[in-house]
Design a protein around this motif. Structure first.
Motif, PDB file in Angstrom:
ATOM      1  N   UNK A   1      13.211  39.528 -14.361  1.00  0.00           N
ATOM      2  CA  UNK A   1      13.290  40.966 -14.635  1.00  0.00           C
ATOM      3  C   UNK A   1      11.962  41.665 -14.310  1.00  0.00           C
ATOM      4  N   UNK A   2      12.003  42.982 -14.280  1.00  0.00           N
ATOM      5  CA  UNK A   2      10.788  43.774 -14.033  1.00  0.00           C
ATOM      6  C   UNK A   2       9.741  43.490 -15.106  1.00  0.00           C
ATOM      7  N   UNK A   3      10.169  43.420 -16.350  1.00  0.00           N
ATOM      8  CA  UNK A   3       9.233  43.142 -17.452  1.00  0.00           C
ATOM      9  C   UNK A   3       8.560  41.782 -17.261  1.00  0.00           C
ATOM     10  N   UNK A   4       9.320  40.798 -16.805  1.00  0.00           N
ATOM     11  CA  UNK A   4       8.752  39.481 -16.562  1.00  0.00           C
ATOM     12  C   UNK A   4       7.778  39.504 -15.387  1.00  0.00           C
ATOM     13  N   UNK A   5       8.132  40.212 -14.311  1.00  0.00           N
ATOM     14  CA  UNK A   5       7.236  40.316 -13.163  1.00  0.00           C
ATOM     15  C   UNK A   5       5.911  40.930 -13.595  1.00  0.00           C
ATOM     16  N   UNK A   6       5.990  41.935 -14.453  1.00  0.00           N
ATOM     17  CA  UNK A   6       4.771  42.563 -14.975  1.00  0.00           C
ATOM     18  C   UNK A   6       3.898  41.567 -15.732  1.00  0.00           C
TER      19      UNK A   6
END
Length: 182
Positions: free
Chosen positions: A130-135
């Motif tokens: 997810x985007x949150x994980x990529x961050x």
């Protein structure tokens, strides 16, 4: 001879536990499991593991899990994985993760992934990030993605990235990886 598990019993009992039985074990009991106990679980029993149970397994015991066991673990259980459990996994174990398992990992566990672990993830598993994980990934971790892996990242997740959570260096690495993958 090894002593019986204080939680469930002897090796044969551990090997014979079903998913229904495993789901009924008090999560606090999982802190008593040893690597030998964890190795005795049938992969099919882990399809019902709860996040609260997984989070209580000692990282040294968790490191004893086989690839077959990890691949069968309930995706929802992955939200209970801790930073130290993630760090305990050999890089080769990362090939066992599915996209559904990846999307359920907590950001703190994702942040614990070493570049060598990320490099072993199958491209199809990357699709679950997810985007949150990529961050949560470090610049070094992002640089470890192969072109094939980076191309599997969900474009919607990339579009949702929060620039406030990343340094200029981190953003630059993501942009360079994105350019290479297209």
């Amino acid at each position: 001879m090894r002593q019986p598990s204080p939680v469930i019993g002897n090796d044969a009992q551990l090997r014979g536990i079903t998913g229904t039985q495993l789901a009924g074990v008090d999560p606090s009991k999982f802190s008593s499991f040893t690597a030998a106990d964890v190795k005795n679980f049938q992969p099919s029993a882990l399809t019902t593991m709860l996040a609260s149970q997984l989070g209580n397994i000692d990282p040294k015991a968790f490191a004893g899990m086989s690839a077959a066991q990890l691949s069968q673990m309930a995706p929802s259980a992955m939200s209970g994985m801790t930073l130290d459990q993630m760090k305990s996994l050999a890089p080769t174990m990362m090939a066992s993760f599915s996209a559904d398992q990846m999307k359920n990992l907590d950001v703190s566990a994702i942040a614990g992934m070493a570049a060598s672990q990320l490099a072993k993830l199958k491209p199809d598993a990357i699709a679950g990030i997810t985007a949150e994980q990529i961050d949560g990934f470090s610049k070094k971790a992002i640089a470890a993605f192969s072109t094939g892996q980076f191309a599997k990242l969900d474009p919607a997740a990339l579009a949702e990235l929060d620039p406030a959570k990343r340094s200029e260096e981190h953003t630059s690495e993501l942009q360079s990886r994105e350019t290479i993958s297209y």
